[in-house]
Design an enzyme around this catalytic site. Structure first.
Site, mmCIF file in Angstrom:
data_model
loop_
_atom_site.group_PDB
_atom_site.id
_atom_site.type_symbol
_atom_site.label_atom_id
_atom_site.label_comp_id
_atom_site.label_asym_id
_atom_site.label_seq_id
_atom_site.Cartn_x
_atom_site.Cartn_y
_atom_site.Cartn_z
ATOM 1 N N CYS A 346 0.197 2.266 8.302
ATOM 2 C CA CYS A 346 -0.173 2.512 9.694
ATOM 3 C C CYS A 346 1.043 2.969 10.498
ATOM 4 O O CYS A 346 1.540 4.058 10.274
ATOM 5 C CB CYS A 346 -0.846 1.285 10.292
ATOM 6 S SG CYS A 346 -1.787 1.644 11.804
ATOM 7 N N HIS A 433 -4.894 -0.698 6.321
ATOM 8 C CA HIS A 433 -4.395 -2.049 6.129
ATOM 9 C C HIS A 433 -5.215 -2.727 5.036
ATOM 10 O O HIS A 433 -6.392 -2.427 4.830
ATOM 11 C CB HIS A 433 -4.537 -2.866 7.416
ATOM 12 C CG HIS A 433 -3.718 -2.376 8.557
ATOM 13 N ND1 HIS A 433 -2.350 -2.516 8.604
ATOM 14 C CD2 HIS A 433 -4.074 -1.753 9.714
ATOM 15 C CE1 HIS A 433 -1.894 -2.007 9.741
ATOM 16 N NE2 HIS A 433 -2.918 -1.528 10.424
#
Length: 509
Positions: A346, A433
């Site tokens: 991310c 994630h």
């Protein structure tokens, strides 16, 4: 019928409220009780995507409430964490209400500017109580933060509204637990004190018999029982909301039995960014036999690492500046040039690209653009809309899944696709994630990295979902063995008012 509820409060932050709440949820669920977790307000950058948003969209809640729901055997939903504050700086937090973005909150607004957040929290608790037999509520910080009491809806403000029995958890490993417990109770108003039904001592090491005189005196002075003394249990860490818990995740010589060495399995260095988020992304690596994982904030600590992980962050541009200020940017680029592997997740992926743009000030200051590390051919631009997704796909020949939480949109110009991101050799970037929790994908990725670094690794011995379930059951066993759960259940049915406690300077009898 309205279900019963209990507040698990603490003398301090990181006293063990999350662990005790999780353990109670699991222990009650194993008794056949329909139970749900609840936390009125989290302040955390460690969050999870769940189903249950408006119009069938995904929603965002604190990671701790997600794992508590898993422990309870309940479907995670926004009502379990109706207010989530995600710090973007020391004085400004992004607000999530019932799983959806709801603007920002400045430090000066924390006292009186949260009435609408309190309403959302109270409504969510009422909803859960209408659908579950028991709702186990976790408090926040210290229950005796008297400077915030007038507008509190997370600790005793919540308990008073619901007439909720409260237990106070203290961490004896820090020292001073008796003073912390007695002092906490003494600072509360008489009305708040009436709801405090007992204490739980957490993280005790040693012979409980040596503790007994202190427990007896605490009970005599406060009129409340000590409901349990929970022992310190090695390796018992859970999906946490708080980066204070990162210390329990460090693996090294004391944990791996010396299996990881220069000629053995890969060594992983995770950069401890100031605004680190979703740090649970590397939990699965910590469980792999022989893989050494360490958290670092100095370029010298990268020496000897086979893999550098740049995790997520709530302030990508700010943490990138911090990276440069410490010389970590140069160290990471040199690590990659020397054939080391890099994984950016991310915000960490965004840092690996060519440029990060924030024209509308989503991260706090408009018109900002910052050069990335240039290890991947990608450009990020922040926008006001937040992406919340539960993607599925494949990588390295293995099925993969994860979750996305981000404002930044990444455009990849070249490079192989990798989990919604890109890769160039041993430099990997993903917006997903949680992908390493997939056993097959994690095994393939570790094998590829190990092979390229001339290391060996045996994978497939760890099933992450099974390991998580085993930890939850160990925690419930701990609660059942060392805590009076029957007294806890009786407490939920009410009882006589308990005495008001005043500060006393008398000597112990």
């Amino acid at each position: 019928m309205t279900g019963r509820s209990l507040l698990v409060a603490g003398t301090t932050s990181d006293a063990g409220k999350t662990v005790v709440t999780t353990g109670i949820c699991r222990a009650l669920a194993r008794r056949g009780i329909s139970v749900a977790p609840f936390k009125a307000q989290n302040m955390s950058n460690n969050s999870m995507v769940v189903e249950g948003g408006t119009a069938g969209e995904c929603a965002e809640i604190g990671r701790a409430q997600w794992i508590q729901a898993v422990a309870a055997g309940a479907r995670p939903e926004p009502a379990m964490n109706p207010v989530l504050l995600k710090p973007g700086s020391d004085r400004r937090s992004h607000v999530v209400v019932m799983g959806e973005p709801a603007g920002t909150l400045e430090a000066g607004e924390f006292a009186g500017g949260r009435r609408h957040l309190a309403r959302a929290a109270f409504d969510a608790l009422d909803d859960l109580r209408s659908r579950y037999d028991v709702v186990v509520c976790e408090g926040a910080g210290s229950v005796a933060e008297i400077n915030l009491r007038a507008h509190d809806y997370v600790n005793m403000g919540l308990a008073r509204r619901a007439g909720m029995p409260t237990i106070v958890v203290g961490d004896i490993d820090r020292g001073g637990v008796f003073a912390a417990m007695a002092g906490t109770l003494a600072l509360l108003s008489p009305g708040d004190q009436e709801l405090v039904r007992g204490f739980v001592v957490n993280r005790f090491r040693g012979d409980v018999g040596l503790l007994r005189p202190g427990l007896d005196e605490l009970e005599r002075r406060t009129g409340r029982p000590v409901l349990g003394v929970l022992p310190w249990l090695r390796g018992l860490w859970l999906d946490s909301e708080d980066s204070l818990a990162l210390g329990a995740r460090r693996s090294g010589d004391e944990d791996d039995g010396g299996e990881a060495d220069a000629a053995g399995a890969p060594t992983v260095a995770v950069v401890m960014l100031p605004r680190i988020s979703n740090f649970t992304d590397v939990d699965a690596l910590c469980l792999e036999p022989g893989v050494r994982v360490r958290y670092v904030d100095d370029p010298r600590a990268l020496a000897g690492a086979d893999v550098v992980v740049l995790p997520g962050t709530r302030a990508t541009i700010g943490d990138l500046a911090w990276l440069r200020g410490r010389g970590l940017d140069t160290a990471i680029v040199e690590h990659a040039a020397d054939g080391g592997a890099v994984l950016g997740i991310c915000g960490g992926f965004q840092m690996l690209g060519r440029e990060i743009r924030d024209p509308d000030g989503v991260e706090g200051s408009g018109g900002v653009a910052a050069p990335g590390l240039g290890l991947l051919d990608a450009v990020t631009e922040f926008g006001a809309g937040k992406v919340l997704r539960l993607p599925e796909g494949s990588a390295l020949g293995a099925a993969a899944s994860g979750y996305e939480i981000h404002h930044g949109r990444v455009t990849v110009a070249s490079g192989a696709e990798f989990l919604g991101g890109a890769r160039d050799g041993l430099v990997f970037g993903t917006m997903w994630h949680g992908a390493l929790e997939g056993d097959a994908l994690r095994s393939e990725w570790l094998r590829e990295v190990a092979r390229a670094r001339g290391k060996s690794i045996a994978t497939g011995a760890v099933g992450f979902a099974a390991a998580r379930a085993e930890r939850l059951d160990r925690l419930a066993d701990l609660i059942d063995e060392h805590m009076d759960v029957d007294a806890l259940l009786a407490m939920l049915d009410g009882g006589p008012a308990l005495p008001t406690v005043r500060l006393a300077l008398e000597q112990p009898r």
